[in-house]
Design an enzyme around this catalytic site. Sequence first.
Site, PDB file in Angstrom:
ATOM      1  N   HIS A  80      -4.645   1.722   7.393  1.00 47.52           N
ATOM      2  CA  HIS A  80      -3.259   2.196   7.551  1.00 47.52           C
ATOM      3  C   HIS A  80      -2.984   3.335   6.559  1.00 47.52           C
ATOM      4  O   HIS A  80      -2.429   4.374   6.928  1.00 47.52           O
ATOM      5  CB  HIS A  80      -2.308   1.015   7.330  1.00 47.52           C
ATOM      6  CG  HIS A  80      -0.861   1.366   7.355  1.00 47.52           C
ATOM      7  ND1 HIS A  80      -0.027   0.981   8.378  1.00 47.52           N
ATOM      8  CD2 HIS A  80      -0.080   2.039   6.474  1.00 47.52           C
ATOM      9  CE1 HIS A  80       1.201   1.416   8.126  1.00 47.52           C
ATOM     10  NE2 HIS A  80       1.189   2.062   6.967  1.00 47.52           N
ATOM     11  N   GLU A  81      -3.369   3.142   5.295  1.00 48.37           N
ATOM     12  CA  GLU A  81      -3.093   4.149   4.267  1.00 48.37           C
ATOM     13  C   GLU A  81      -3.943   5.409   4.472  1.00 48.37           C
ATOM     14  O   GLU A  81      -3.466   6.526   4.250  1.00 48.37           O
ATOM     15  CB  GLU A  81      -3.299   3.572   2.864  1.00 48.37           C
ATOM     16  CG  GLU A  81      -2.393   2.407   2.520  1.00 48.37           C
ATOM     17  CD  GLU A  81      -0.913   2.651   2.750  1.00 48.37           C
ATOM     18  OE1 GLU A  81      -0.451   3.810   2.619  1.00 48.37           O
ATOM     19  OE2 GLU A  81      -0.195   1.697   3.072  1.00 48.37           O
TER      20      GLU A  81
ATOM     21  N   HIS B  47      -2.365   7.700   6.818  1.00 48.04           N
ATOM     22  CA  HIS B  47      -1.364   8.565   6.172  1.00 48.04           C
ATOM     23  C   HIS B  47      -2.020   9.820   5.601  1.00 48.04           C
ATOM     24  O   HIS B  47      -1.464  10.916   5.727  1.00 48.04           O
ATOM     25  CB  HIS B  47      -0.638   7.823   5.038  1.00 48.04           C
ATOM     26  CG  HIS B  47       0.454   6.923   5.492  1.00 48.04           C
ATOM     27  ND1 HIS B  47       1.594   7.383   6.117  1.00 48.04           N
ATOM     28  CD2 HIS B  47       0.595   5.580   5.398  1.00 48.04           C
ATOM     29  CE1 HIS B  47       2.387   6.362   6.396  1.00 48.04           C
ATOM     30  NE2 HIS B  47       1.798   5.257   5.971  1.00 48.04           N
TER      31      HIS B  47
ATOM     32  N   GLY C 129       0.836  -1.195   0.000  1.00 47.64           N
ATOM     33  CA  GLY C 129       0.000   0.000   0.000  1.00 47.64           C
ATOM     34  C   GLY C 129       0.867   1.239   0.000  1.00 47.64           C
ATOM     35  O   GLY C 129       1.991   1.223   0.507  1.00 47.64           O
TER      36      GLY C 129
ATOM     37  N   GLN D 267       2.802   9.913   1.320  1.00 40.58           N
ATOM     38  CA  GLN D 267       4.109   9.286   1.527  1.00 40.58           C
ATOM     39  C   GLN D 267       5.108   9.674   0.444  1.00 40.58           C
ATOM     40  O   GLN D 267       6.311   9.522   0.632  1.00 40.58           O
ATOM     41  CB  GLN D 267       3.980   7.764   1.575  1.00 40.58           C
ATOM     42  CG  GLN D 267       3.276   7.256   2.813  1.00 40.58           C
ATOM     43  CD  GLN D 267       3.145   5.750   2.766  1.00 40.58           C
ATOM     44  OE1 GLN D 267       2.185   5.233   2.215  1.00 40.58           O
ATOM     45  NE2 GLN D 267       4.132   5.061   3.324  1.00 40.58           N
TER      46      GLN D 267
ATOM     47  N   CYS E 122       5.669  -0.340   7.459  1.00 46.82           N
ATOM     48  CA  CYS E 122       5.354   0.850   6.666  1.00 46.82           C
ATOM     49  C   CYS E 122       6.564   1.240   5.834  1.00 46.82           C
ATOM     50  O   CYS E 122       7.692   1.243   6.341  1.00 46.82           O
ATOM     51  CB  CYS E 122       4.954   1.989   7.611  1.00 46.82           C
ATOM     52  SG  CYS E 122       4.509   3.509   6.772  1.00 46.82           S
ATOM     53  N   LEU E 123       6.316   1.599   4.587  1.00 47.82           N
ATOM     54  CA  LEU E 123       7.409   2.041   3.726  1.00 47.82           C
ATOM     55  C   LEU E 123       8.044   3.332   4.235  1.00 47.82           C
ATOM     56  O   LEU E 123       9.201   3.615   3.930  1.00 47.82           O
ATOM     57  CB  LEU E 123       6.906   2.236   2.287  1.00 47.82           C
ATOM     58  CG  LEU E 123       6.395   0.967   1.603  1.00 47.82           C
ATOM     59  CD1 LEU E 123       5.843   1.302   0.225  1.00 47.82           C
ATOM     60  CD2 LEU E 123       7.481  -0.086   1.518  1.00 47.82           C
TER      61      LEU E 123
END
Length: 168
Positions: free
Chosen positions: A134-135, A138, A46, A51, A92-93
């Site tokens: 989660h996304e 962000h 994702g 991000q 997480c990225l």
Amino acid sequence: MAILDILEFPDPRLRTRAQPVAEVTDATRALLADMFETMYAAPGIGLAATQVNIQQRLLVIDVSENRSEPLVFINPEVTVLDPELGEYDEGCLSVPGFYETVQRPQRISVTALDADGETFTRELQGLLAICLQHEIDHLDGKLFVDYLTPLKRQRIRRKLEKEHRRQA
């Protein structure tokens, strides 16, 4: 298509609340293609626009094993269908190398626009529901580390800051 730079915690730009997408255009679709390429290259499941320092309410997800189920969510709105929380180990990225247990609702409904600007509503559960929440966090300027104790969050912050200094 291009691979975009992913912001990493504690970059303050990750705390910016994204603005709604007024119209889905060819430029929006090109950004979505770049986001998919970036997410797959990372590799991740994702990626929210915030991000990659784009302050728009859009995100991409693909939780399939073979990257065959790309999903686009523009201006997503979530409704919790079951208040029971499940525990999931999230990574997480933007917080590379760290995985921590987070509690989230397991069953949700989402209404969003797709890449053609068409509205859809879908019920989600399991990994896809967790990933979407989660996304969306962000897009609201929130990271999964915000669900952790202050001590754990500070430990992660110090390790990443040390790594950033080492790479500089």
